[in-house]
Design a protein around this motif. Structure first.
Motif, PDB file in Angstrom:
ATOM      1  N   MET A   1     -41.192  20.848   4.485  1.00 13.54           N
ATOM      2  CA  MET A   1     -41.429  20.212   4.440  1.00 13.54           C
ATOM      3  C   MET A   1     -42.502  20.297   5.472  1.00 13.54           C
ATOM      4  O   MET A   1     -41.580  20.310   6.469  1.00 13.54           O
ATOM      5  N   ASN A   2     -42.985  18.900   5.544  1.00 12.15           N
ATOM      6  CA  ASN A   2     -44.079  18.768   7.500  1.00 12.15           C
ATOM      7  C   ASN A   2     -43.264  17.396   7.933  1.00 12.15           C
ATOM      8  O   ASN A   2     -43.132  16.457   6.940  1.00 12.15           O
ATOM      9  N   ILE A   3     -42.776  17.119   8.634  1.00  6.16           N
ATOM     10  CA  ILE A   3     -41.226  16.237   9.407  1.00  6.16           C
ATOM     11  C   ILE A   3     -42.179  16.172  10.319  1.00  6.16           C
ATOM     12  O   ILE A   3     -42.137  16.405  11.466  1.00  6.16           O
ATOM     13  N   LEU A   4     -41.593  14.829  11.030  1.00  7.36           N
ATOM     14  CA  LEU A   4     -42.653  13.866  12.350  1.00  7.36           C
ATOM     15  C   LEU A   4     -40.571  13.504  12.710  1.00  7.36           C
ATOM     16  O   LEU A   4     -40.241  12.834  11.710  1.00  7.36           O
ATOM     17  N   LEU A   5     -40.830  14.142  13.777  1.00  6.31           N
ATOM     18  CA  LEU A   5     -39.698  14.415  14.270  1.00  6.31           C
ATOM     19  C   LEU A   5     -40.122  13.566  15.305  1.00  6.31           C
ATOM     20  O   LEU A   5     -40.175  13.784  16.419  1.00  6.31           O
ATOM     21  N   PHE A 103     -47.860  13.212   7.208  1.00  9.47           N
ATOM     22  CA  PHE A 103     -46.170  13.766   7.060  1.00  9.47           C
ATOM     23  C   PHE A 103     -45.530  13.281   4.883  1.00  9.47           C
ATOM     24  O   PHE A 103     -45.948  13.121   4.915  1.00  9.47           O
ATOM     25  N   HIS A 104     -44.303  14.598   5.510  1.00  6.68           N
ATOM     26  CA  HIS A 104     -43.371  14.234   3.975  1.00  6.68           C
ATOM     27  C   HIS A 104     -42.780  13.463   4.184  1.00  6.68           C
ATOM     28  O   HIS A 104     -42.003  12.909   3.646  1.00  6.68           O
ATOM     29  N   ALA A 105     -41.791  13.986   5.501  1.00  4.95           N
ATOM     30  CA  ALA A 105     -41.263  13.321   5.511  1.00  4.95           C
ATOM     31  C   ALA A 105     -40.496  12.484   7.417  1.00  4.95           C
ATOM     32  O   ALA A 105     -41.570  13.500   8.187  1.00  4.95           O
ATOM     33  N   PHE A 106     -39.836  11.598   8.317  1.00  2.00           N
ATOM     34  CA  PHE A 106     -39.554  11.468   9.119  1.00  2.00           C
ATOM     35  C   PHE A 106     -38.172  11.446   9.395  1.00  2.00           C
ATOM     36  O   PHE A 106     -37.120  11.790   8.633  1.00  2.00           O
ATOM     37  N   THR A 107     -37.734  11.985  10.637  1.00  4.77           N
ATOM     38  CA  THR A 107     -36.395  11.348  11.286  1.00  4.77           C
ATOM     39  C   THR A 107     -36.595  11.649  12.474  1.00  4.77           C
ATOM     40  O   THR A 107     -37.223  11.704  13.336  1.00  4.77           O
ATOM     41  N   SER A 108     -35.452  11.806  13.134  1.00  4.30           N
ATOM     42  CA  SER A 108     -34.934  11.197  14.742  1.00  4.30           C
ATOM     43  C   SER A 108     -33.995  12.324  15.630  1.00  4.30           C
ATOM     44  O   SER A 108     -33.061  12.856  14.817  1.00  4.30           O
ATOM     45  N   THR A 109     -34.242  12.376  16.606  1.00  3.51           N
ATOM     46  CA  THR A 109     -33.323  13.005  17.435  1.00  3.51           C
ATOM     47  C   THR A 109     -31.656  12.094  17.920  1.00  3.51           C
ATOM     48  O   THR A 109     -30.983  12.526  18.969  1.00  3.51           O
ATOM     49  N   LEU A 110     -32.072  10.630  17.229  1.00  2.00           N
ATOM     50  CA  LEU A 110     -31.534   9.904  17.800  1.00  2.00           C
ATOM     51  C   LEU A 110     -29.744  10.561  16.695  1.00  2.00           C
ATOM     52  O   LEU A 110     -28.216  10.209  17.525  1.00  2.00           O
ATOM     53  N   PHE A 111     -30.202  11.358  15.772  1.00  3.84           N
ATOM     54  CA  PHE A 111     -29.055  10.988  15.269  1.00  3.84           C
ATOM     55  C   PHE A 111     -28.084  13.262  15.796  1.00  3.84           C
ATOM     56  O   PHE A 111     -27.229  13.159  15.217  1.00  3.84           O
ATOM     57  N   GLN A 126     -33.133   5.164   6.263  1.00  4.56           N
ATOM     58  CA  GLN A 126     -33.026   4.804   4.636  1.00  4.56           C
ATOM     59  C   GLN A 126     -33.898   3.388   4.427  1.00  4.56           C
ATOM     60  O   GLN A 126     -35.062   3.691   3.202  1.00  4.56           O
ATOM     61  N   GLU A 127     -33.492   2.337   5.103  1.00  3.76           N
ATOM     62  CA  GLU A 127     -34.410   1.250   4.142  1.00  3.76           C
ATOM     63  C   GLU A 127     -35.813   1.013   4.938  1.00  3.76           C
ATOM     64  O   GLU A 127     -37.000   0.811   3.602  1.00  3.76           O
ATOM     65  N   ILE A 128     -36.238   1.986   5.395  1.00  5.33           N
ATOM     66  CA  ILE A 128     -37.510   1.744   5.784  1.00  5.33           C
ATOM     67  C   ILE A 128     -38.461   2.700   5.206  1.00  5.33           C
ATOM     68  O   ILE A 128     -39.558   2.655   4.891  1.00  5.33           O
ATOM     69  N   SER A 129     -37.107   3.335   4.833  1.00  5.03           N
ATOM     70  CA  SER A 129     -37.982   4.894   4.141  1.00  5.03           C
ATOM     71  C   SER A 129     -38.507   4.544   2.559  1.00  5.03           C
ATOM     72  O   SER A 129     -39.770   4.901   2.389  1.00  5.03           O
ATOM     73  N   MET A 130     -37.607   3.468   2.133  1.00  4.11           N
ATOM     74  CA  MET A 130     -38.344   2.729   1.290  1.00  4.11           C
ATOM     75  C   MET A 130     -39.533   1.621   0.786  1.00  4.11           C
ATOM     76  O   MET A 130     -40.389   1.980   0.468  1.00  4.11           O
ATOM     77  N   ARG A 131     -39.320   1.496   2.463  1.00  3.02           N
ATOM     78  CA  ARG A 131     -40.707  -0.396   2.316  1.00  3.02           C
ATOM     79  C   ARG A 131     -41.738   0.414   2.759  1.00  3.02           C
ATOM     80  O   ARG A 131     -42.829   0.064   2.312  1.00  3.02           O
ATOM     81  N   ALA A 133     -42.217   3.833   1.567  1.00  5.38           N
ATOM     82  CA  ALA A 133     -42.380   4.778   0.463  1.00  5.38           C
ATOM     83  C   ALA A 133     -43.029   5.984   1.623  1.00  5.38           C
ATOM     84  O   ALA A 133     -43.672   6.767   1.405  1.00  5.38           O
ATOM     85  N   ILE A 134     -41.761   6.640   1.818  1.00  2.97           N
ATOM     86  CA  ILE A 134     -42.016   7.723   2.602  1.00  2.97           C
ATOM     87  C   ILE A 134     -40.369   8.431   3.031  1.00  2.97           C
ATOM     88  O   ILE A 134     -39.719   7.505   3.347  1.00  2.97           O
ATOM     89  N   ASP A 135     -40.066   9.581   2.915  1.00  3.58           N
ATOM     90  CA  ASP A 135     -39.282  10.163   2.810  1.00  3.58           C
ATOM     91  C   ASP A 135     -38.413   9.805   4.130  1.00  3.58           C
ATOM     92  O   ASP A 135     -39.809  10.397   5.156  1.00  3.58           O
ATOM     93  N   PHE A 136     -37.239   9.941   4.223  1.00  6.01           N
ATOM     94  CA  PHE A 136     -36.543   9.833   5.097  1.00  6.01           C
ATOM     95  C   PHE A 136     -35.518  11.678   5.123  1.00  6.01           C
ATOM     96  O   PHE A 136     -34.797  11.724   4.372  1.00  6.01           O
ATOM     97  N   PHE A 137     -35.486  11.838   6.437  1.00  6.80           N
ATOM     98  CA  PHE A 137     -34.755  13.694   6.337  1.00  6.80           C
ATOM     99  C   PHE A 137     -33.836  13.254   7.204  1.00  6.80           C
ATOM    100  O   PHE A 137     -33.830  13.562   8.201  1.00  6.80           O
TER     101      PHE A 137
END
Length: 188
Positions: A1-5, A103-111, A126-131, A133-137
């Motif tokens: 996947m192409n992920i924005l971190l 990007f296909h998805a987003f995630t964060s170093t907060l995790f 997950q709520e933001i992902s649905m709102r 329409a982009i995957d949360f990794f």
């Protein structure tokens, strides 16, 4: 996947970047951290992150807006719940940027942080992902907590002493300050 971190800082990026690259994902970084106080701390963290990303050949998108006034205005009346607001604004900005940039998805170093509320962050993401329409990794990067610390020290990265906001800075230092004040005033 192409992920924005979404990246909160360089040291917290070390382990997540290793994992994401190791999984074969293509990543780019995203700097949006309007909670960080004071402005000198904000720029130290940004400079360290930018250097790390250059060394790792990670493209970096930066919404380089020092937003402490907006942040404090939105949390001052409910300081106990400031983290939920902080997670939401940063994860939402990351999702929007990921969507805009394809990007296909987003995630964060907060995790990566042991100090953050993972269940709350995950729920918000997950709520933001649905709102949007982009995957949360999701990956629980805490597994590499010590490894990330060790690697950031080996790389001589600037390591911040508190989460970021003025309130976390107070939480970090208040006991030490009170102890010093008490020892000074008891000798007067």
């Amino acid at each position: 996947m192409n992920i924005l971190l979404h990246q909160c800082c360089g040291p917290c990026s070390v382990y997540p970047v290793e994992i994401l690259k190791g999984m074969g994902h293509s990543i780019a970084g995203y700097w949006f951290n309007p909670n960080i106080h004071p402005v000198t701390e904000y720029f130290k963290r940004f400079e360290t992150l930018a250097q790390f990303n250059r060394e790792e050949n990670i493209p970096l998108f930066a919404d380089n807006v020092y937003g402490v006034q907006e942040f404090t205005k939105n949390v001052a009346q409910d300081i106990a719940n400031r983290c939920a607001y902080c997670y939401a604004i940063r994860l939402e900005a990351a999702a929007k940027k990921a969507k805009e940039e394809g990007f296909h998805a987003f995630t964060s170093t907060l995790f990566y942080s042991r100090y953050q509320n993972h269940e709350l962050m995950k729920k918000i993401a997950q709520e933001i992902s649905m709102r949007f329409a982009i995957d949360f990794f999701y990956h629980d990067f805490r597994e590499g907590w010590q490894k990330g610390i060790d690697c950031s020290k080996e790389r001589n990265m600037y390591r911040q002493p508190y989460c970021g906001c003025i309130y976390s800075e107070e939480d970090r230092y208040i006991r030490q300050i009170n102890k010093k004040i008490n020892s000074i005033t008891s000798h007067s």
